[in-house]
Motif scaffolding. Structure first.
Motif, PDB file in Angstrom:
ATOM      1  N   ASN A  40       0.832  -1.198   0.000  1.00 51.56           N
ATOM      2  CA  ASN A  40       0.000   0.000   0.000  1.00 51.56           C
ATOM      3  C   ASN A  40       0.869   1.252   0.000  1.00 51.56           C
ATOM      4  O   ASN A  40       0.616   2.213  -0.741  1.00 51.56           O
ATOM      5  N   LEU A  41       1.913   1.233   0.812  1.00 52.95           N
ATOM      6  CA  LEU A  41       2.842   2.355   0.874  1.00 52.95           C
ATOM      7  C   LEU A  41       3.519   2.586  -0.476  1.00 52.95           C
ATOM      8  O   LEU A  41       3.637   3.716  -0.950  1.00 52.95           O
ATOM      9  N   LEU A  42       3.923   1.517  -1.118  1.00 55.11           N
ATOM     10  CA  LEU A  42       4.589   1.625  -2.410  1.00 55.11           C
ATOM     11  C   LEU A  42       3.653   2.150  -3.490  1.00 55.11           C
ATOM     12  O   LEU A  42       3.982   3.091  -4.220  1.00 55.11           O
ATOM     13  N   GLN A  43       2.476   1.557  -3.606  1.00 56.74           N
ATOM     14  CA  GLN A  43       1.593   1.877  -4.728  1.00 56.74           C
ATOM     15  C   GLN A  43       0.856   3.196  -4.566  1.00 56.74           C
ATOM     16  O   GLN A  43       0.496   3.815  -5.571  1.00 56.74           O
ATOM     17  N   HIS A  44       0.648   3.643  -3.338  1.00 54.29           N
ATOM     18  CA  HIS A  44      -0.131   4.859  -3.132  1.00 54.29           C
ATOM     19  C   HIS A  44       0.694   6.068  -2.715  1.00 54.29           C
ATOM     20  O   HIS A  44       0.170   7.176  -2.679  1.00 54.29           O
ATOM     21  N   ARG A  45       1.952   5.859  -2.385  1.00 52.04           N
ATOM     22  CA  ARG A  45       2.735   7.007  -1.943  1.00 52.04           C
ATOM     23  C   ARG A  45       4.107   7.063  -2.609  1.00 52.04           C
ATOM     24  O   ARG A  45       4.421   8.028  -3.313  1.00 52.04           O
ATOM     25  N   ILE A  46       4.933   6.032  -2.430  1.00 49.74           N
ATOM     26  CA  ILE A  46       6.309   6.102  -2.920  1.00 49.74           C
ATOM     27  C   ILE A  46       6.373   6.129  -4.446  1.00 49.74           C
ATOM     28  O   ILE A  46       7.060   6.984  -5.030  1.00 49.74           O
ATOM     29  N   ILE A  47       5.672   5.216  -5.100  1.00 54.74           N
ATOM     30  CA  ILE A  47       5.727   5.186  -6.573  1.00 54.74           C
ATOM     31  C   ILE A  47       5.132   6.453  -7.181  1.00 54.74           C
ATOM     32  O   ILE A  47       5.733   7.026  -8.113  1.00 54.74           O
ATOM     33  N   PRO A  48       3.974   6.950  -6.724  1.00 55.52           N
ATOM     34  CA  PRO A  48       3.491   8.223  -7.279  1.00 55.52           C
ATOM     35  C   PRO A  48       4.495   9.365  -7.122  1.00 55.52           C
ATOM     36  O   PRO A  48       4.669  10.175  -8.036  1.00 55.52           O
ATOM     37  N   ILE A  49       5.165   9.438  -5.978  1.00 58.60           N
ATOM     38  CA  ILE A  49       6.151  10.500  -5.766  1.00 58.60           C
ATOM     39  C   ILE A  49       7.332  10.338  -6.722  1.00 58.60           C
ATOM     40  O   ILE A  49       7.792  11.310  -7.338  1.00 58.60           O
ATOM     41  N   LEU A  50       7.812   9.104  -6.874  1.00 60.82           N
ATOM     42  CA  LEU A  50       8.961   8.872  -7.759  1.00 60.82           C
ATOM     43  C   LEU A  50       8.617   9.127  -9.212  1.00 60.82           C
ATOM     44  O   LEU A  50       9.434   9.657  -9.977  1.00 60.82           O
ATOM     45  N   VAL A  51       7.411   8.762  -9.635  1.00 61.14           N
ATOM     46  CA  VAL A  51       7.004   9.022 -11.019  1.00 61.14           C
ATOM     47  C   VAL A  51       6.861  10.524 -11.248  1.00 61.14           C
ATOM     48  O   VAL A  51       7.222  11.031 -12.327  1.00 61.14           O
ATOM     49  N   ALA A  52       6.352  11.245 -10.258  1.00 62.68           N
ATOM     50  CA  ALA A  52       6.279  12.706 -10.385  1.00 62.68           C
ATOM     51  C   ALA A  52       7.682  13.296 -10.546  1.00 62.68           C
ATOM     52  O   ALA A  52       7.898  14.202 -11.374  1.00 62.68           O
ATOM     53  N   LEU A  53       8.638  12.782  -9.789  1.00 60.17           N
ATOM     54  CA  LEU A  53      10.023  13.240  -9.931  1.00 60.17           C
ATOM     55  C   LEU A  53      10.568  12.918 -11.321  1.00 60.17           C
ATOM     56  O   LEU A  53      11.276  13.728 -11.931  1.00 60.17           O
ATOM     57  N   ASP A  54      10.247  11.741 -11.817  1.00 61.73           N
ATOM     58  CA  ASP A  54      10.681  11.361 -13.162  1.00 61.73           C
ATOM     59  C   ASP A  54      10.172  12.372 -14.192  1.00 61.73           C
ATOM     60  O   ASP A  54      10.914  12.802 -15.077  1.00 61.73           O
ATOM     61  N   TRP A  55       8.915  12.771 -14.064  1.00 65.84           N
ATOM     62  CA  TRP A  55       8.340  13.720 -15.021  1.00 65.84           C
ATOM     63  C   TRP A  55       8.981  15.100 -14.898  1.00 65.84           C
ATOM     64  O   TRP A  55       9.216  15.780 -15.895  1.00 65.84           O
ATOM     65  N   LEU A  56       9.269  15.500 -13.667  1.00 62.74           N
ATOM     66  CA  LEU A  56       9.843  16.824 -13.451  1.00 62.74           C
ATOM     67  C   LEU A  56      11.324  16.883 -13.817  1.00 62.74           C
ATOM     68  O   LEU A  56      11.816  17.925 -14.261  1.00 62.74           O
ATOM     69  N   LEU A  57      12.040  15.776 -13.643  1.00 59.96           N
ATOM     70  CA  LEU A  57      13.492  15.779 -13.867  1.00 59.96           C
ATOM     71  C   LEU A  57      13.880  15.413 -15.292  1.00 59.96           C
ATOM     72  O   LEU A  57      14.830  15.976 -15.834  1.00 59.96           O
ATOM     73  N   ILE A  58      13.176  14.471 -15.896  1.00 64.57           N
ATOM     74  CA  ILE A  58      13.572  13.966 -17.219  1.00 64.57           C
ATOM     75  C   ILE A  58      12.661  14.580 -18.275  1.00 64.57           C
ATOM     76  O   ILE A  58      11.484  14.237 -18.382  1.00 64.57           O
ATOM     77  N   PRO A  59      13.164  15.504 -19.092  1.00 66.25           N
ATOM     78  CA  PRO A  59      12.314  16.218 -20.049  1.00 66.25           C
ATOM     79  C   PRO A  59      11.753  15.301 -21.127  1.00 66.25           C
ATOM     80  O   PRO A  59      12.320  14.264 -21.465  1.00 66.25           O
ATOM     81  N   VAL A  60      10.629  15.720 -21.685  1.00 64.33           N
ATOM     82  CA  VAL A  60      10.063  15.027 -22.840  1.00 64.33           C
ATOM     83  C   VAL A  60      10.935  15.318 -24.053  1.00 64.33           C
ATOM     84  O   VAL A  60      11.654  16.316 -24.105  1.00 64.33           O
ATOM     85  N   ALA A  61      10.876  14.439 -25.040  1.00 60.80           N
ATOM     86  CA  ALA A  61      11.674  14.628 -26.256  1.00 60.80           C
ATOM     87  C   ALA A  61      10.983  15.545 -27.246  1.00 60.80           C
ATOM     88  O   ALA A  61      11.621  16.107 -28.131  1.00 60.80           O
ATOM     89  N   ARG A  62       9.668  15.695 -27.115  1.00 59.21           N
ATOM     90  CA  ARG A  62       8.889  16.521 -28.033  1.00 59.21           C
ATOM     91  C   ARG A  62       7.872  17.332 -27.246  1.00 59.21           C
ATOM     92  O   ARG A  62       7.344  16.864 -26.244  1.00 59.21           O
ATOM     93  N   ARG A  63       7.596  18.515 -27.738  1.00 63.22           N
ATOM     94  CA  ARG A  63       6.629  19.374 -27.065  1.00 63.22           C
ATOM     95  C   ARG A  63       5.228  18.777 -27.187  1.00 63.22           C
ATOM     96  O   ARG A  63       4.837  18.290 -28.248  1.00 63.22           O
ATOM     97  N   LEU A  64       4.469  18.823 -26.097  1.00 63.56           N
ATOM     98  CA  LEU A  64       3.115  18.286 -26.073  1.00 63.56           C
ATOM     99  C   LEU A  64       2.107  19.350 -26.502  1.00 63.56           C
ATOM    100  O   LEU A  64       2.297  20.534 -26.228  1.00 63.56           O
ATOM    101  N   ARG A  65       1.055  18.931 -27.149  1.00 72.51           N
ATOM    102  CA  ARG A  65      -0.022  19.842 -27.535  1.00 72.51           C
ATOM    103  C   ARG A  65      -1.056  19.899 -26.420  1.00 72.51           C
ATOM    104  O   ARG A  65      -1.893  19.017 -26.282  1.00 72.51           O
ATOM    105  N   LEU A  66      -1.022  20.961 -25.654  1.00 73.89           N
ATOM    106  CA  LEU A  66      -1.938  21.075 -24.529  1.00 73.89           C
ATOM    107  C   LEU A  66      -3.379  21.202 -24.982  1.00 73.89           C
ATOM    108  O   LEU A  66      -4.302  20.905 -24.219  1.00 73.89           O
ATOM    109  N   SER A  67      -3.599  21.640 -26.217  1.00 74.85           N
ATOM    110  CA  SER A  67      -4.960  21.767 -26.722  1.00 74.85           C
ATOM    111  C   SER A  67      -5.651  20.410 -26.834  1.00 74.85           C
ATOM    112  O   SER A  67      -6.874  20.344 -26.966  1.00 74.85           O
ATOM    113  N   ARG A  68      -4.862  19.330 -26.741  1.00 72.80           N
ATOM    114  CA  ARG A  68      -5.456  18.003 -26.875  1.00 72.80           C
ATOM    115  C   ARG A  68      -5.217  17.143 -25.633  1.00 72.80           C
ATOM    116  O   ARG A  68      -5.279  15.929 -25.691  1.00 72.80           O
ATOM    117  N   PHE A  69      -4.978  17.810 -24.509  1.00 74.13           N
ATOM    118  CA  PHE A  69      -4.736  17.062 -23.283  1.00 74.13           C
ATOM    119  C   PHE A  69      -5.950  16.239 -22.875  1.00 74.13           C
ATOM    120  O   PHE A  69      -5.828  15.245 -22.152  1.00 74.13           O
TER     121      PHE A  69
END
Length: 239
Positions: free
Chosen positions: A127-156
């Motif tokens: 429960n700790l892993l799936q609801h707290r630690i993994i979400p935090i680590l994935v958020a860090l992954d998104w914030l630290l490792i940039p996307v390779a292409r710009r996203l179209r926010l108009s189609r989010f």
């Protein structure tokens, strides 16, 4: 999945031939994603080991379980396949996955966690892993490792397809499996019938819509502040 601009990938500071510190193939990215995948596998194996007879069908009906499995697949893919060999929709898929897992953690801790659990680490390991630690680590992954292409926010809004499909699936499946629903806020019996679910369901859709837009905007902000277009192919220069 959300389409992206093909204006090209980006190259971070560090010079040709050198993997940037926070590039997709850097030791930071590979270590972080490897850790997330391993923790995700550990959590799910733990869950499966504790399942009783006939419990698998209800287990995989949880949004938490499905989303954590998606994390394993997407980040496992990122580990095994370099950016130049990924499809153009990989970054939107990664963004959608990030939205789902982060909101899974937020909604669980605000709506489903036992009293006092939010500020405690004395929680069941999976429960700790799936609801707290993994979400935090994935958020860090998104914030630290940039996307390779710009996203179209108009189609989010396309990112909402899976959560909406999950809602429909859950409401249809519930009566077919003995009136069982994985979450109280999707149980019509808790709200006096299906009509009473309108408000919580609309609320969830709004939350996911806002979450998707914020995740996409942060992805583009990270792209702008760390990279520059380098080719028409859109491939990340770091290998």
């Amino acid at each position: 999945m959300v389409t992206d601009e093909r204006a090209g990938g980006h190259q971070q500071a560090g010079g040709p031939g050198r993997a940037p510190v926070l590039g997709d193939r850097s030791w930071v990215a590979l270590s972080l994603r490897g850790l997330i995948v391993v923790l995700g596998l550990v959590a799910e194996v733990w869950n499966l080991a504790e399942l009783g007879a006939g419990g698998l069908a209800n287990h995989v009906a949880y949004f938490t379980v499905q989303t954590n499995l998606l994390v394993i697949v997407v980040l496992g893919w990122a580990l095994l396949v370099p950016p130049r060999r990924r499809p153009t929709w990989f970054d939107p898929l990664r963004g959608a996955m990030t939205t789902y897992i982060v909101l899974t953690g937020v909604l669980y801790n605000l709506l489903l966690a036992a009293p006092g659990e939010l500020f405690s680490w004395d929680v069941h390991p999976s429960n700790l892993l799936q609801h707290r630690i993994i979400p935090i680590l994935v958020a860090l992954d998104w914030l630290l490792i940039p996307v390779a292409r710009r996203l179209r926010l108009s189609r989010f809004w396309i990112w909402l397809g899976y959560p909406v499909a999950y809602l429909a699936f859950t409401l249809i499946r519930g009566p077919l499996v003995g009136d069982w629903y994985p979450y109280f806020f999707l149980d019509p019996n808790e709200f006096g019938g299906y009509g009473g679910l309108l408000v919580p369901i609309l609320g969830l859709v709004v939350v996911f819509a806002v979450g998707a837009f914020v995740v996409g905007a942060l992805g583009n902000l990270r792209y702008r502040t760390t990279g520059q277009p380098v080719s028409q192919s859109g491939a990340d220069s770091s290998r």
